[in-house]
Design an enzyme around this catalytic site. Structure first.
Site: not given
Ligand code: APR
Length: 325
Positions: A131, A186
């Site tokens: 998002n 969304h």
């Molecule tokens: N490269 C790879 N992974 C990354 C990077 C990056 N540069 N930056 C952040 N991440 C990883 C984080 O380390 C984390 O494990 O992205 C993951 C995001 O996971 P969560 O914080 O658990 O988020 P999640 O609930 O999975 O949601 C992901 O989906 O529905 C949407 O709004 C929500 O944008 C969010 C996405």
């Protein structure tokens, strides 16, 4: 062991790479392998996290009785030859952070991830989940130069499944008998379409009064926020992962399902150069058709309002990334 006979893109077993091993990413990875749909590659920036999840899921293989594999990695090389790349990487908004701060950070994360994946999987379908969804999907398309039919955003399926659940719960009918449709961006400005919601073909307007429908529509608009409030930390991930799975299945099994998704509009619905949620057919060619349905003047107004808000954020994100529009 039998392999799927229906996968049309190539001879090998399909591969889905998931960027971001957070709640959505790891739940989706589990669904992908345990359903035998595809092999999975789970990538995250955090060292050890995707490897640990992959090992844990691998150890459950014998119990779950599937025959697909999963690799956890921090190296984009391991995403090579993916058929579908799913981008969930990003950060959630933290206290003190503005929406614009979040936009800038996630725009950078998502576009860099997409470009790195592109090197190893130029022919994949790119499914964006991070998002703000419609903006991130646009940026992936713009920065990869992929054809628009190969970049799609997951939101309409999630919003529609939420409305479907609320309708089924309200009427006490089987979830399977409810069809629902939510268009637009969304976010708060999404466009749930009660006129196009049915129960085994019967319009819900025949079965519920306007007040009840309005209440369910509002609950759908607030669907994500309601879960955030309950969870206290983090946001929804089971329904988002299921929604993404549904879309991936339609592509890899060439089901050509008609689903609402964020797709690139070039004049459809009177909108141009924008990603927004509308009904489309998803198959092995990616977005195979954008379906235009009739909207009332009021519905069209809401859709265009939603588009304006998405457009403003796209412009802001392009400016933040130093990209001319
Ligand atoms: N490269 C790879 N992974 C990354 C990077 C990056 N540069 N930056 C952040 N991440 C990883 C984080 O380390 C984390 O494990 O992205 C993951 C995001 O996971 P969560 O914080 O658990 O988020 P999640 O609930 O999975 O949601 C992901 O989906 O529905 C949407 O709004 C929500 O944008 C969010 C996405």
């Amino acid at each position: 062991m039998t392999q799927s006979q229906t996968f049309p893109l190539c001879n090998k077993f399909p591969k889905v790479s998931i960027i971001g091993a957070g709640n959505v990413g790891k739940t989706l990875a589990q669904k992908v392998i345990e359903s035998n749909l595809a092999d999975a590659c789970l990538l995250d920036i955090v060292e050890g996290l995707p490897q640990g999840i992959a090992l844990d899921l691998t150890q459950a293989t014998g119990l779950e009785f599937h025959h697909r594999s999963i690799v956890g990695t921090n190296d984009y090389k391991d995403t090579v030859n993916s058929d579908v790349v799913v981008i969930t990487a990003g950060i959630a908004r933290k206290p003190g952070m503005t929406r614009n701060d979040l936009l800038k950070i996630n725009a950078k994360i998502v576009t860099e991830a997409a470009q790195k994946c592109l090197v190893y999987s130029p022919n994949a379908l790119y499914l964006v989940i991070t998002n703000p969804l419609d903006v991130m999907t646009y940026l992936v398309w713009k920065t990869t130069n992929l054809p628009a039919n190969k970049v799609v955003g997951m939101a309409g399926v999630l919003d529609s499944t939420r409305l479907q659940a609320f309708i089924a719960m309200e009427l006490g009918v089987s979830f399977n008998d409810v069809q629902s449709m939510v268009l637009g961006g969304h976010g708060d400005l999404m466009l749930p379409l009660p006129r196009y919601c049915t129960i085994s073909g019967i319009p819900i307007t025949e079965l519920m009064d306007t007040e009840t429908i309005e209440r369910l529509v509002q609950r759908t608009r607030d669907g994500g926020a309601e879960i955030v409030k309950l969870l206290k930390t983090g946001s929804a991930y089971y329904a988002p992962a299921s929604s993404a799975f549904h879309m991936i299945e339609s592509v890899l099994l060439n089901q050509s399902r008609l689903l609402p998704a964020a797709v690139y509009l070039q004049g459809e619905y009177g909108l141009k150069d924008i990603y927004l949620g509308v009904p489309c057919r998803l198959g092995c060619g990616g977005v195979e058709q954008i379906v235009e349905i009739n909207l009332t003047d009021e519905e069209r107004k809401i859709l265009h309002n939603s588009a304006r808000s998405v457009r403003d954020n796209i412009d802001l994100a392009l400016e933040q990334l130093g990209m001319k529009h």
